[in-house]
Enzyme design. Structure first.
Site, short mmCIF file in Angstrom:
data_model
loop_
_atom_site.label_atom_id
_atom_site.label_comp_id
_atom_site.label_asym_id
_atom_site.label_seq_id
_atom_site.Cartn_x
_atom_site.Cartn_y
_atom_site.Cartn_z
N LYS A 140 0.88 -1.17 0.00
CA LYS A 140 0.00 0.00 0.00
C LYS A 140 0.92 1.22 0.00
O LYS A 140 1.74 1.38 0.92
CB LYS A 140 -0.88 -0.01 1.26
CG LYS A 140 -1.78 1.20 1.38
CD LYS A 140 -2.59 1.13 2.68
CE LYS A 140 -3.50 2.35 2.79
NZ LYS A 140 -4.26 2.33 4.05
N THR A 175 0.79 4.26 0.85
CA THR A 175 0.82 5.18 1.99
C THR A 175 1.40 4.54 3.26
O THR A 175 1.56 5.22 4.27
CB THR A 175 -0.59 5.71 2.30
OG1 THR A 175 -1.46 4.60 2.56
CG2 THR A 175 -1.12 6.54 1.14
N CYS A 176 1.74 3.27 3.20
CA CYS A 176 2.28 2.55 4.35
C CYS A 176 3.79 2.79 4.46
O CYS A 176 4.53 2.57 3.50
CB CYS A 176 1.99 1.05 4.18
SG CYS A 176 2.85 -0.01 5.33
N SER A 177 4.25 3.24 5.61
CA SER A 177 5.68 3.54 5.78
C SER A 177 6.55 2.29 5.65
O SER A 177 7.64 2.35 5.09
CB SER A 177 5.92 4.22 7.13
OG SER A 177 5.56 3.36 8.20
N ARG A 190 6.84 1.56 1.94
CA ARG A 190 7.75 2.50 1.27
C ARG A 190 9.21 2.15 1.59
O ARG A 190 10.07 2.20 0.71
CB ARG A 190 7.42 3.93 1.67
CG ARG A 190 6.13 4.43 1.06
CD ARG A 190 5.97 5.94 1.19
NE ARG A 190 6.21 6.45 2.51
CZ ARG A 190 5.28 6.63 3.46
NH1 ARG A 190 4.02 6.34 3.20
NH2 ARG A 190 5.60 7.12 4.63
#
Length: 114
Positions: A10, A12-14, A17
């Site tokens: 996903k 937006t998931c740190s 990323r």
């Protein structure tokens, strides 16, 4: 490496990323699948769970509000809920061939790069 690396993530998931960053830095070829844009089917999710070699409940994000109603649910009911609500799936999941790992912490992805 003969099997292509695939990351289910996903954006937006740190943790996703960070894992993507490690993959990019490695120079390995990989495919990134945003499972919010390309939803997993129940069959695909079952296959991932099998490759992870984890119980279904271990990839359930228990802190999500939608998970609170699943405490007495069967594995099939949990998988159905995950397919309908991808926020319930722990992430990122990285796959190469028959191996898969839940890359928490992100550095776990290094196991695919050796």
């Amino acid at each position: 490496m003969t099997d292509k690396i695939v990351i289910y993530q996903k954006p937006t998931c740190s943790k996703c990323r960070a894992t993507l960053s490690l993959l990019k830095e490695s120079g390995e070829e990989f495919e990134s699948i945003n499972y919010y844009e390309t939803p997993l089917t129940a069959g695909e999710l079952r296959e991932l769970i099998q490759k992870l070699n984890l119980p279904v409940r271990d990839i359930l994000r228990k802190d999500e509000p939608a998970a609170h109603n699943l405490s007495a649910a069967s594995d099939d009911e949990i998988i159905k809920a995950m397919v309908e609500n991808p926020d319930l799936i722990q992430r990122p999941i990285v796959v190469s061939g028959d191996r898969a790992k839940l890359c928490r912490p992100p550095e776990t992805v290094m196991d695919f790069l050796k």
